[in-house]
Design an enzyme around this catalytic site. Structure first.
Site, mmCIF file in Angstrom:
data_model
loop_
_atom_site.group_PDB
_atom_site.id
_atom_site.type_symbol
_atom_site.label_atom_id
_atom_site.label_comp_id
_atom_site.label_asym_id
_atom_site.label_seq_id
_atom_site.Cartn_x
_atom_site.Cartn_y
_atom_site.Cartn_z
ATOM 1 N N GLU A 269 -19.921 139.265 -20.813
ATOM 2 C CA GLU A 269 -20.722 138.142 -20.329
ATOM 3 C C GLU A 269 -21.064 138.270 -18.836
ATOM 4 O OE1 GLU A 269 -18.730 134.578 -21.702
ATOM 5 O OE2 GLU A 269 -19.363 134.984 -23.766
ATOM 6 N N GLU B 189 -19.212 138.878 -30.261
ATOM 7 C CA GLU B 189 -18.314 137.737 -30.036
ATOM 8 C C GLU B 189 -18.928 136.423 -30.478
ATOM 9 O OE1 GLU B 189 -16.347 137.321 -26.147
ATOM 10 O OE2 GLU B 189 -16.464 135.153 -26.446
#
Length: 485
Positions: free
Chosen positions: A239, A335
């Site tokens: 991220e 994810e």
């Protein structure tokens, strides 16, 4: 002129007049064989939103000529798409610690065999590790921490010792059960001394640390390989557009990622670990322009094998849009987590199956990963970050008992029946609240068709393959996998 043949004991002598009768019998036998092929058995495995059936073997179906149903799902094995790496979830620090310390040996072996073993196990063949701590760690660390103000550019203090008590033994045990398990890994942060904040928390990677960070990631691959854990792929940052305030994170904008991959990480891995792939992005669907910048960079792009995606913002359809622009790059979904913010079991089952299994693979994903493989009854252990995330399974830290959550069943409907190396094949989807994806296994040619019925009532349909079909009725809010050879 026919010459009589000697008749041996047990033989039957055939007169010329008998051949007509024999041909009639042979024709009948061929027709019977053809009929038997049309009656080929289709196994049906179903999970219902009311939990009445949980990956349960249901009534079989049979193929027959034609199709008369109003709703027809077409499956075409001749149209082939991506080859599958597999399905699974992340072996986080929390997951590994729970299995290693809160289960006895028999419980641990049973769970690992169920998760990574062949049927009746669910056959996970893809997993993700964190390179250092995430929010699902009991303390924050990297593999080369230094006191504030000090650096270690030559990585003299590098060590994977923080993983030796739990992550390594659990990952090695999973590999022993499934030697084909593919392991990817992602850092949540570079060591603090490589960053603008001199901390694992927030900040960005300093340009003068590019060489050290590339070597750090390569050292990680080497160390794990030495332990018998090959690393299939790396992302350079989990991220990279998010800087959490209470657990490790690091902002790495696309231009910086391109410079780092093209000038440092790519060449280092190409030299030292040429089999380890690099995936860019490892973040949400809502910013496809960020990986596009990296793929547009001519130097970085040649080192990037694919793009990894998360679910927390945006639309799964961007996977296909990016793939259409760069069809030579692979797609992975790496994810998503369920949690207490979405408390309805049936809704969660349908979302995870319809969007995260069917949607991602129809969007070219070769692998599908959910977040924590296991968490405890308090949704931990964690340190910062998500306080109400749910594991694929829940392990009760008091007695080691296991609860299989809705994410488990959504994944299992694919992972048990779609083996590594399978190819996605064509299937019609999205009609009459029925979403589908189909695969053909490479080892035995068997087909697995996943169907989600999102309606609040049963849905009847036919599945047609060529000139034959089978009929089925799925319960409301259910997931099914149909398999046949």
């Amino acid at each position: 002129m026919l010459t009589a043949c000697p008749v041996l004991p047990g033989d039957v002598a055939l007169r010329p007049s008998s051949f007509k009768h024999l041909s009639t019998l042979l024709a009948a036998a061929l027709l019977a064989y053809a009929g038997a092929s049309h009656a080929q058995t289709v196994q049906a495995w179903i999970t219902t939103g009311d939990k009445a059936q949980l990956l349960a073997r249901n009534a079989d179906a049979s193929f027959k000529p034609g199709a008369k149903a109003a709703t027809i799902i077409e499956v075409d094995p001749k149209q082939r798409f991506q080859e599958m790496t597999g399905f699974g979830a992340a072996i986080t620090d929390a997951s590994a610690w729970l299995m290693q310390t809160k289960m006895n040996e028999q419980q641990r072996a049973a769970l690992l065999n169920e998760l990574f073993g062949k049927a009746p196990g669910v056959g996970f063949s893809f997993t993700r590790l964190t390179i250092g701590a995430s929010d699902f760690s009991r303390h924050h660390y990297s593999f080369d921490d230094m006191p504030p103000g000090q650096t270690d550019p030559e990585l003299k203090h590098f060590s994977i010792d923080p993983n030796r008590a739990d992550v390594l033994p659990i990952t090695k045990a999973a590999l022993a059960i499934n030697p084909k398990l593919q392991v990817m890994a992602s850092p949540w942060s570079a060591p603090g001394w490589m960053k603008s904040t001199d901390s694992l928390i927030q900040g960005t990677l300093k340009p003068e640390a590019f060489v050290s960070f590339a070597n750090y990631l390569s050292r990680y691959v080497s160390a794990y390989q030495k332990e018998g854990v090959p690393i299939y792929a790396l992302t350079l940052q989990n991220e990279p557009h998010f800087e959490p305030k209470d657990y490790p994170g690091m902002r790495v904008d696309p231009a910086k990622r391109a410079a780092f991959i093209g000038g440092h990480l790519g060449p280092v891995l190409a030299k030292e670990h040429p089999r380890t792939k690099i995936f860019d992005w490892d973040h949400n669907w809502d910013e496809p322009g960020s990986p596009a910048v990296v793929l547009n960079d001519p130097v970085a792009s040649k080192y990037v094998a694919g793009v990894a995606w998360h679910c927390y913002a945006g639309d799964v359809r961007v996977q296909s849009a990016l793939h259409d622009r760069w069809p030579d790059k692979e797609t992975y979904f790496t994810e998503c987590s369920g949690g207490k913010w979405a408390p309805v079991w049936s809704d969660n089952l349908q979302y995870f199956a319809r969007v995260l299994v069917i949607g991602t693979t129809r969007g070219w994903a070769k692998g599908v990963l959910l977040w924590n493989l296991a968490l405890d009854e308090n949704d931990g252990p964690y340190l910062g970050g998500c306080k109400e995330c749910r594991g694929v399974v829940t392990i009760d830290s008091r007695d080691g008992k296991v609860t299989r959550n809705e994410e488990y069943y959504a994944l299992a409907h694919a992972s048990r029946f779609v083996r590594q190396g399978a190819r996605r094949i064509a299937s019609t989807s999205g009609y009459d609240q029925l979403d589908t994806v189909a695969f053909r296994n490479a080892d035995d040619g068997s087909v697995a068709l996943l169907v989600v019925n999102s309606a609040k009532q049963p849905r009847s349909f036919a599945v047609r393959v060529g000139q034959r079909s089978f009929d089925y009725t799925l319960p409301a809010a259910s997931v099914a996998t149909f398999t046949w050879k």
